[in-house]
Design a protein around this motif. Structure first.
Motif, PDB file in Angstrom:
ATOM      1  N   LYS A 124       0.832  -1.203   0.000  1.00 20.03           N
ATOM      2  CA  LYS A 124       0.000   0.000   0.000  1.00 20.03           C
ATOM      3  C   LYS A 124       0.869   1.256   0.000  1.00 20.03           C
ATOM      4  CE  LYS A 124      -4.036   2.114   2.085  1.00 20.03           C
ATOM      5  NZ  LYS A 124      -5.223   1.910   2.955  1.00 20.03           N
ATOM      6  N   HIS A 125       1.910   1.260   0.835  1.00 19.36           N
ATOM      7  CA  HIS A 125       2.790   2.420   0.939  1.00 19.36           C
ATOM      8  C   HIS A 125       3.461   2.726  -0.401  1.00 19.36           C
ATOM      9  CE1 HIS A 125       5.491   5.193   3.141  1.00 19.36           C
ATOM     10  NE2 HIS A 125       6.376   4.821   2.232  1.00 19.36           N
ATOM     11  N   GLN A 126       3.883   1.700  -1.098  1.00 15.95           N
ATOM     12  CA  GLN A 126       4.613   1.863  -2.354  1.00 15.95           C
ATOM     13  C   GLN A 126       3.713   2.109  -3.559  1.00 15.95           C
ATOM     14  OE1 GLN A 126       7.553   2.492  -1.240  1.00 15.95           O
ATOM     15  NE2 GLN A 126       8.816   0.915  -2.218  1.00 15.95           N
ATOM     16  N   GLY A 127       2.413   2.035  -3.362  1.00 20.82           N
ATOM     17  CA  GLY A 127       1.487   2.276  -4.467  1.00 20.82           C
ATOM     18  C   GLY A 127       1.284   1.082  -5.384  1.00 20.82           C
ATOM     19  N   TRP A 128       1.686  -0.101  -4.946  1.00 20.43           N
ATOM     20  CA  TRP A 128       1.586  -1.279  -5.814  1.00 20.43           C
ATOM     21  C   TRP A 128       0.160  -1.783  -5.930  1.00 20.43           C
ATOM     22  CZ3 TRP A 128       6.479  -3.359  -2.985  1.00 20.43           C
ATOM     23  CH2 TRP A 128       7.599  -2.713  -3.506  1.00 20.43           C
ATOM     24  N   PHE A 129      -0.668  -1.576  -4.920  1.00 30.67           N
ATOM     25  CA  PHE A 129      -2.083  -1.901  -5.072  1.00 30.67           C
ATOM     26  C   PHE A 129      -2.725  -0.968  -6.082  1.00 30.67           C
ATOM     27  CE2 PHE A 129      -1.916  -3.632  -0.539  1.00 30.67           C
ATOM     28  CZ  PHE A 129      -1.943  -4.951  -0.947  1.00 30.67           C
ATOM     29  N   ARG A 130      -2.409   0.307  -5.960  1.00 35.00           N
ATOM     30  CA  ARG A 130      -2.964   1.281  -6.908  1.00 35.00           C
ATOM     31  C   ARG A 130      -2.521   0.947  -8.336  1.00 35.00           C
ATOM     32  NH1 ARG A 130      -5.186   6.311  -6.684  1.00 35.00           N
ATOM     33  NH2 ARG A 130      -5.100   6.217  -4.407  1.00 35.00           N
ATOM     34  N   ASP A 131      -1.265   0.566  -8.499  1.00 42.02           N
ATOM     35  CA  ASP A 131      -0.776   0.180  -9.826  1.00 42.02           C
ATOM     36  C   ASP A 131      -1.557  -1.007 -10.384  1.00 42.02           C
ATOM     37  OD1 ASP A 131       1.111   2.161  -9.586  1.00 42.02           O
ATOM     38  OD2 ASP A 131       2.781   0.796  -9.123  1.00 42.02           O
ATOM     39  N   ALA A 132      -2.049  -1.860  -9.474  1.00 46.04           N
ATOM     40  CA  ALA A 132      -2.822  -3.036  -9.897  1.00 46.04           C
ATOM     41  C   ALA A 132      -4.307  -2.723 -10.042  1.00 46.04           C
ATOM     42  CB  ALA A 132      -2.634  -4.156  -8.873  1.00 46.04           C
ATOM     43  N   GLY A 133      -4.672  -1.442  -9.866  1.00 48.74           N
ATOM     44  CA  GLY A 133      -6.062  -1.043 -10.034  1.00 48.74           C
ATOM     45  C   GLY A 133      -6.911  -1.236  -8.799  1.00 48.74           C
ATOM     46  N   LEU A 134      -6.267  -1.318  -7.621  1.00 49.31           N
ATOM     47  CA  LEU A 134      -6.988  -1.607  -6.386  1.00 49.31           C
ATOM     48  C   LEU A 134      -6.855  -0.468  -5.384  1.00 49.31           C
ATOM     49  CD1 LEU A 134      -5.786  -5.302  -5.848  1.00 49.31           C
ATOM     50  CD2 LEU A 134      -7.779  -4.500  -7.148  1.00 49.31           C
ATOM     51  N   ASP A 135      -7.931  -0.199  -4.683  1.00 49.88           N
ATOM     52  CA  ASP A 135      -7.946   0.732  -3.557  1.00 49.88           C
ATOM     53  C   ASP A 135      -8.187  -0.118  -2.308  1.00 49.88           C
ATOM     54  OD1 ASP A 135      -8.192   2.798  -1.758  1.00 49.88           O
ATOM     55  OD2 ASP A 135     -10.191   3.417  -2.454  1.00 49.88           O
ATOM     56  N   VAL A 136      -7.113  -0.451  -1.606  1.00 51.17           N
ATOM     57  CA  VAL A 136      -7.181  -1.411  -0.509  1.00 51.17           C
ATOM     58  C   VAL A 136      -7.377  -0.704   0.818  1.00 51.17           C
ATOM     59  CG1 VAL A 136      -5.946  -3.220   0.749  1.00 51.17           C
ATOM     60  CG2 VAL A 136      -5.808  -3.117  -1.754  1.00 51.17           C
ATOM     61  N   ASP A 137      -8.411  -1.105   1.527  1.00 47.27           N
ATOM     62  CA  ASP A 137      -8.693  -0.593   2.860  1.00 47.27           C
ATOM     63  C   ASP A 137      -8.277  -1.661   3.869  1.00 47.27           C
ATOM     64  OD1 ASP A 137      -9.611   1.015   4.901  1.00 47.27           O
ATOM     65  OD2 ASP A 137     -11.718   0.438   4.659  1.00 47.27           O
ATOM     66  N   ILE A 138      -7.326  -1.338   4.747  1.00 42.50           N
ATOM     67  CA  ILE A 138      -6.874  -2.260   5.785  1.00 42.50           C
ATOM     68  C   ILE A 138      -7.695  -1.983   7.038  1.00 42.50           C
ATOM     69  CG2 ILE A 138      -4.915  -3.010   7.179  1.00 42.50           C
ATOM     70  CD1 ILE A 138      -3.066  -2.017   4.943  1.00 42.50           C
ATOM     71  N   VAL A 139      -8.443  -2.996   7.497  1.00 39.46           N
ATOM     72  CA  VAL A 139      -9.374  -2.788   8.613  1.00 39.46           C
ATOM     73  C   VAL A 139      -9.009  -3.690   9.789  1.00 39.46           C
ATOM     74  CG1 VAL A 139     -11.241  -2.125   7.070  1.00 39.46           C
ATOM     75  CG2 VAL A 139     -11.044  -4.510   7.783  1.00 39.46           C
ATOM     76  N   ALA A 140      -9.420  -3.247  10.970  1.00 42.03           N
ATOM     77  CA  ALA A 140      -9.162  -4.013  12.194  1.00 42.03           C
ATOM     78  C   ALA A 140      -9.930  -5.321  12.180  1.00 42.03           C
ATOM     79  CB  ALA A 140      -9.557  -3.186  13.418  1.00 42.03           C
ATOM     80  N   VAL A 141      -9.404  -6.295  12.888  1.00 35.54           N
ATOM     81  CA  VAL A 141     -10.058  -7.594  12.953  1.00 35.54           C
ATOM     82  C   VAL A 141     -11.417  -7.464  13.639  1.00 35.54           C
ATOM     83  CG1 VAL A 141      -8.908  -8.205  15.122  1.00 35.54           C
ATOM     84  CG2 VAL A 141      -9.775 -10.017  13.622  1.00 35.54           C
ATOM     85  N   ALA A 142     -12.409  -8.152  13.085  1.00 35.74           N
ATOM     86  CA  ALA A 142     -13.735  -8.174  13.681  1.00 35.74           C
ATOM     87  C   ALA A 142     -13.759  -9.130  14.868  1.00 35.74           C
ATOM     88  CB  ALA A 142     -14.767  -8.610  12.638  1.00 35.74           C
ATOM     89  N   GLN A 143     -14.712  -8.946  15.733  1.00 34.43           N
ATOM     90  CA  GLN A 143     -14.794  -9.764  16.942  1.00 34.43           C
ATOM     91  C   GLN A 143     -14.931 -11.243  16.606  1.00 34.43           C
ATOM     92  OE1 GLN A 143     -17.856  -8.521  19.630  1.00 34.43           O
ATOM     93  NE2 GLN A 143     -17.373 -10.059  21.163  1.00 34.43           N
TER      94      GLN A 143
END
Length: 364
Positions: free
Chosen positions: A71-90
């Motif tokens: 995500k930091h390096q923009g490799w998801f964006r390069d792959a056409g993805l907007d990745v949301d990193i979320v906390a673990v659910a209960q």
């Protein structure tokens, strides 16, 4: 440090995995726990990028680092993805992926196998960890414990997992003991349970809590599973997704998997820089730079993700599934009667690693 212990978090969720409930009810429960609100895999408004949700399996740490680097390096964006990193659910990351609340998550094949027996449909698509980093430790100040046989008759700080019971029993017996011990259920801190005197030993990860003990204390006396008769790889940590996602959108799985694989490759080759990226990308975790750098160095020095030289020259693929090593561990758990189905009945047939993982989406 307030980090939630990785080893115990995995084992606790595996032990408490219950029969799967209806997808709608689970989705509602997970949403209330803070999972992404967007539809998994839907098109986003950010330049046409596809919205993707990745769920942590505990607090951010070096096992998640490949996703943060990508995500930091923009490799998801390069792959056409907007990745949301979320906390673990209960209910756990595995449940979230199985119900479609999250597209991907960090887990391991042991958990995938346990959830499969209870009705889930998951696959691991990238296995970053090639050997076990689990350590079983007592406080160094406890001079009565020198090797696993000394754990006989002692009290184990546990989260109630059949899996961890089987591992500890095998280690004690391999070292000449009977494999008999008492247990006390703990909260989120095995360190505090040991220091309180309520238990004599517990489980940790060498790459995180082991580093914590080394740098900040308390000092530990530790034993590793392969040295005491536990076969295979118990810690096949990696990226999971749902079978349904693979069937319906293999291009999405490939894009996310390969960008993440690139993130882990970078972290293995540039551990200090990757550590700094994790600290920057996860500010709420309050991670210390020197601690995260040390954790990454332990991973590299211990070759936990494979042979760095072989990965660098292309003769080994970072992320490939270690089917044989995982199956050895699965078979051990089955022989130890550690598996149960959704009704709690013992399952004596081991899950099959080749049915629960695929590395077809990796870049070779």
């Amino acid at each position: 440090m307030t980090h939630r212990p990785m080893f115990t978090a995995l084992r606790r969720r595996a032990a408490k995995a219950a029969a799967l409930v209806g997808a709608a009810a689970m989705a509602a429960g997970l949403a209330a726990c803070g999972a992404g609100s967007g539809t998994a895999g839907a098109s986003g408004s950010d330049g046409g990028l596809r919205k993707v949700t990745f769920m942590l399996s505990w607090a951010p740490d070096t096992n998640h680092i490949g996703v943060y680097v990508a995500k930091h390096q923009g490799w998801f964006r390069d792959a056409g993805l907007d990745v949301d990193i979320v906390a673990v659910a209960q209910a756990g990351a595995e449940q979230a992926v199985n119900t479609g609340v999250a597209d991907f998550a960090l887990s391991n094949l042991t958990n995938v196998g346990i959830y499969d027996l209870k009705g889930a449909h998951l696959k691991e698509v990238l296995q970053v960890q090639r050997k076990s980093s689990a350590i079983w430790c007592a406080l160094a100040s406890n001079t009565a414990i020198h090797s696993p046989k000394d754990l006989d008759g002692k009290t184990f700080a546990t989260f109630g997992s059949n899996e961890s019971d089987a591992v500890v029993r095998r280690m004690i017996q391999h070292d000449g003991g009977k494999g008999e011990f008492d247990k006390v259920t703990v909260g989120t801190s095995t360190f505090r349970t040991l220091q309180s005197g309520k238990a004599d030993f517990g489980g940790f990860y060498a790459t995180w809590e082991g580093v914590q003990a080394e740098m900040y204390g308390p000092k530990l006396t530790c034993f590793t599973e392969p040295d005491y008769g536990v076969p295979g790889n118990a810690d096949s940590i990696g990226i999971i997704t749902a079978d349904k996602t693979i069937e319906q959108d293999p291009d999405l799985v490939r894009a996310f998997t390969q960008a993440t694989q690139r993130g882990y490759e970078y972290a293995y080759a540039h551990p200090d820089q990757a550590a700094d990226m994790l600290v920057e990308e996860a500010p709420d975790a309050n991670l210390k730079q020197d601690f995260v750098r040390r954790s990454m160095q332990v991973i590299v020095d211990g070759q936990y993700w494979g042979d760095p030289k072989a990965i660098a020259d292309g003769s080994e693929t970072l992320g490939a599934i270690d089917y044989d090593g995982v199956q050895q561990y699965f078979d051990f758990l089955a022989e130890s009667n550690a598996y149960t189905d959704a009704s709690g009945a013992t399952v004596r047939q081991a899950p099959q690693a080749r049915d629960l993982a695929t590395d077809e989406f990796l870049k070779r």
